[in-house]
Design an enzyme around this catalytic site. Structure first.
Site, mmCIF file in Angstrom:
data_model
loop_
_atom_site.group_PDB
_atom_site.id
_atom_site.type_symbol
_atom_site.label_atom_id
_atom_site.label_comp_id
_atom_site.label_asym_id
_atom_site.label_seq_id
_atom_site.Cartn_x
_atom_site.Cartn_y
_atom_site.Cartn_z
ATOM 1 C CG HIS A 1 8.715 3.553 3.804
ATOM 2 N ND1 HIS A 1 8.058 2.496 4.387
ATOM 3 C CD2 HIS A 1 7.782 4.523 3.655
ATOM 4 C CE1 HIS A 1 6.791 2.808 4.580
ATOM 5 N NE2 HIS A 1 6.599 4.030 4.142
ATOM 6 C CE LYS B 1 12.820 -10.934 1.793
ATOM 7 N NZ LYS B 1 12.011 -10.141 2.699
ATOM 8 N NE ARG B 2 12.453 -3.204 -3.586
ATOM 9 C CZ ARG B 2 13.495 -2.535 -3.102
ATOM 10 N NH1 ARG B 2 14.529 -2.238 -3.893
ATOM 11 N NH2 ARG B 2 13.524 -2.137 -1.842
ATOM 12 C CE LYS C 1 14.120 -5.753 -0.493
ATOM 13 N NZ LYS C 1 13.460 -5.581 0.802
ATOM 14 C CB THR D 1 5.069 -6.135 5.256
ATOM 15 O OG1 THR D 1 5.245 -6.028 3.838
ATOM 16 C CG2 THR D 1 5.100 -4.756 5.885
ATOM 17 C CE LYS E 1 2.290 -8.746 3.147
ATOM 18 N NZ LYS E 1 2.949 -8.090 2.013
#
Length: 802
Positions: A346, A534-535, A540, A642, A646
């Protein structure tokens, strides 16, 4: 029980009085929730029993999905949906004066995961059951999941998460199936029938007690199992300090991801990982032996899937059982083990590939370390026969080297399948992170793009959009999500687009109401809802988003002719408690929000919202309300994502880099229905390998960047002293590891295109419709069907549907 509302009401009232020992009029909302949960569990109990009996009788191959995280979210709503009884229950409760939504709010969000890894595992379980596939989850029943986040003066504060405060109505404790797990101690060797054998002696024994949670398939009688293990003291602890033993034991399943900045925390994390696999494999083997007696065909009836490297000790643990308990030779045990274990990677971040110091690993798990040592010796010999004389290659591929046990190397050596979670991710694994392993074992590597369960993330979370889709193309897409593609025919239908616009507006109003209730902040539902949830992690690049908002603020303040469509920027994120840089970014977001939201000059055009304690139930309100989906990770760093799926499934338009599953979203929706910008993966990899990037050039040559950078340290944000200096230094002194400044200009330009596109309402709604139409590919049903056929080789179990 649920055939009609009168029958339901009668049984519900009777159950409540029996359970609570009080009349209905005296009952609390929690009593009413517990009663409903208990009724549902009773309702599915026969199907649950029959599912397990069918698997045993058919003796078909089963998959066990081992994951350190399962981020389930609330189960009441999804269970009602999957059973097809929501309407009956809602109507019956209404007659009794009970609001079903209020009961749903009583359920804790089981925070047994940190983000994408755990939510993916939950989606996969839903799809396994809904596709009637024989598959079960194995995880840890953490007493405290991921922390509850509070924002105090703009700072993240972590509080213990208390999901078990009122018990868990869905679980069934199974003490009769407990497994004993051993730590510490020593290994004794002895001879029997001329063979050297080994046993673990004088270990610290921990009892793993299973709690089973039913996983209910959609409109089917299949009910699979998620087994969560709780660490409890053994009745025979063999220690004088019983209280310390009790504390040490219970700590194993107390917290998700304990702080591992010190050796004690590292030992606890490794304990958790071995606890999970030893308990799970012990249980799987015991169940298999009861049915089949001997384990020689174990790999033909069982496949064990490890979700990232956390459960990779499944490989030496299965070897231990086969060697020490079952008496197989090494060759026989390895043949079974290496054909039983499959592994999903991952990450593309080399620092995230787990490694354990031998000095920690060996004393804690002495027999397991011996087996890993032997696996390493044999694996290196195998590599030597392939690459004679290539010491450097063998050193780089060794499982044990330089005082470390390398878990990803062990996973690849001991499994029959290694998969990435998006096309670009798998390509990067093959070309870079795991290139040597791919060259040695190309047949093991494959790609399986992640997916999400459309049942939770569309049908449950967005009933308004679900109804519109049903009215427009029928209900066939619910069982075959690929049929959402029929919506493409309506993407230019003005009547459909007007209805789609009304749905989005309704969902924005729902989220706006929640924001006002929680923060007292009014947001304009006619503004663009630009969302990044998100985290919180540097790669990110929430920071890129924030710096751009600072630039927009500056333009609006300085240039009276500058106009944009009103924009509401919405963030949701938790930073790991020890990740101080990420926590500074959270403070920066909140400091900017305070400044912007209170500035009368711009607050009609800009608003910033940070939604605290991001979790599944909150996400179910966020995704349906979003207009823009921010997926702006540094290209090559995000394995898949993911959240991007969504968002698109709910009609948001992706603004992103060509990273992770964004690449496949682009392929599915087409260039005209997505906003792509920035460096590509090959560009990033080239800079990392050959250098040539100098962030200060962008600082000196782009006035926008210079201004926002200086505002981090020049008092632009009052009362924060030098708090944002580490962010400033990371971008200039440390040369901007994640290329925030390099991509700033391209990001600002693509945001202008977003603004322009949104002003053309027909164009925007067409883009939205095309995103929904293309989202069927990203259903986890497709992903799981591919895993089942191409990796696990398990088949559909034919059962009746409701």
């Amino acid at each position: 029980m649920f055939s009609n509302k009168e029958s339901f009401k009668r049984l519900y009232l009777k159950k409540l009085e029996r359970m609570c020992g009080k009349k209905f009029d005296e009952s609390t909302i929690r009593d009413q929730f517990q009663t409903l949960g208990s009724l549902i569990r009773e309702h599915i109990s026969q199907d649950w029993i029959e599912t397990n009996e069918r698997y045993r009788a058919d003796n078909e191959k089963q998959v066990y999905y081992l994951s350190i995280e399962f981020l389930l979210g609330r189960l009441l709503g999804s269970n009602l949906l999957n059973l097809g009884i929501r309407d009956v229950v809602e109507e019956g409760l209404n007659d009794l004066g009970i609001d079903l939504h209020q009961l749903e709010e009583m359920e804790a969000d089981a925070g047994l995961g940190n983000g994408g890894l755990g939510r993916l595992a939950a989606c996969f379980l839903d799809s396994l059951a809904s596709l009637n596939l024989p598959g079960h989850g194995c995880g840890i029943r953490y007493k405290h999941g991921l922390f509850d986040q509070k924002i105090v003066d703009g700072y993240q504060v972590e509080l213990p998460e208390q999901w078990l405060r009122h018990g868990n109505v869905w679980e069934v404790r199974r003490p009769e199936n407990a497994v004993e797990v051993n730590f510490w101690g020593k290994v004794e060797s002895y001879q029997e029938d001329g063979k050297w054998l080994f046993r673990h002696a004088n270990g610290e024994k921990v009892l793993a007690v299973p709690y089973d949670v039913p996983v209910i398939g959609y409109e089917t009688k299949t009910v699979n199992t998620l087994r969560l293990w709780s660490a409890e003291p053994s009745p025979y602890p063999h220690t004088k300090d019983v209280l310390q033993y009790k504390r040490d034991t219970e700590s194993v399943s107390e917290f998700l991801y304990p702080d591992d900045t010190h050796d004690d925390g590292k030992i606890l994390r490794l304990k958790q990982q071995y606890f999970l696999v030893a308990a799970s494999i012990g249980s799987i083997v015991r169940s298999y032996r009861l049915k089949n007696g001997h384990l020689k065909d174990f790999h033909k009836r069982v496949t064990i899937h490890i979700n990232d490297t956390h459960p990779v000790l499944a490989i030496p643990e299965l070897m231990r059982i086969l060697l020490d308990d079952e008496g197989f030779s090494w060759e026989e045990a390895w043949e079974i083990t290496s054909n039983t274990i499959s592994y999903t990677n991952h990450t593309t971040l080399s620092e995230a590939l787990e490694k354990w110091q031998i000095s920690i690993f060996q004393p804690l798990l002495p027999r397991i370390y011996m087996i890993v040592e032997e696996i390493n010796e044999r694996y290196c010999k195998e590599l030597w026969s392939k690459y004679p004389g290539d010491w450097q290659r063998i050193e780089q591929m060794a499982i044990i080297a330089h005082g470390l046990v390398k878990m990803a190397h062990l996973a690849i050596a001991g499994s029959y399948s290694v998969n990435g979670v998006a096309k670009i991710h798998t390509d990067i694994l093959k070309k870079r992170e795991m290139r040597l392993f791919y060259e040695a074992h190309p047949e093991k590597f494959n790609s399986k793009t992640n997916g999400i369960t459309h049942r939770r993330w569309l049908i449950k979370s967005n009933p308004q959009l679900t109804q519109l889709i049903n009215d427009s193309i029928g209900e066939g897409w619910i069982h075959e999500p690929s049929k959402l593609s029929s919506l493409k025919d309506l993407a230019n239908d003005q009547s459909f687009l007007e209805k789609l616009s009304k749905v989005k507006q309704t969902r924005k109003q729902i989220l706006a109401k929640r924001i006002f209730e929680q923060q007292g902040l009014k947001v304009d539902t006619d503004s663009i809802f630009d969302v990044q949830v998100k985290r919180l992690h540097a790669y990110k690049r929430q920071l890129l988003n924030v710096l751009h908002i600072m630039y927009l603020y500056n333009r609006l303040k300085e240039d009276s002719s500058f106009e944009i469509h009103p924009r509401t920027f919405i963030f949701g994120a938790k930073a790991s408690p020890g990740y101080y840089y990420a926590k500074k970014v959270i403070k920066l977001i909140n400091s900017l929000a305070e400044k912007v939201n209170n500035d009368k000059d711009v607050r009609e055009q800009l608003k910033i919202v940070f939604l605290e304690n991001y979790r599944v139930s909150l996400a179910e309100d966020i995704f349906p309300a979003a207009d823009v989906s921010e997926q702006i990770s540094t290209a090559s760093k995000e394995a898949s994502g993911t959240g991007n799926m969504k968002f698109m499934m709910n009609g948001a338009v992706t603004l992103g880099t060509l990273d992770g599953a964004n690449v496949e979203i682009l392929e599915e929706v087409g260039q005209e229905n997505i906003f792509i910008f920035g460096l590509k993966a090959d560009d990033v990899l080239h800079y990392q390998q050959h250098g040539g990037y100098n962030s200060s050039e962008y600082y000196h040559h782009d006035g926008r960047i210079e201004q926002v950078m200086e505002q981090l340290i020049n008092g632009f944000f009052p009362n924060v002293q030098d708090h944002f200096e580490p962010i400033y230094d990371s971008l200039l002194v440390q040369n901007d590891e994640y290329f925030v400044l390099k991509d700033f200009g391209a990001y600002a330009k693509i945001q202008e295109q977003v603004n322009e596109a949104y002003l053309n309402r027909t164009r925007w709604l067409t883009m939205s419709a095309n995103n929904i139409a293309a989202s069927g590919y990203f259903s986890s049903d497709r992903t799981i069907a591919q895993y089942a056929e191409e990796i696990w080789r398990i088949t559909n179990s034919r059962v009746k549907s409701y």
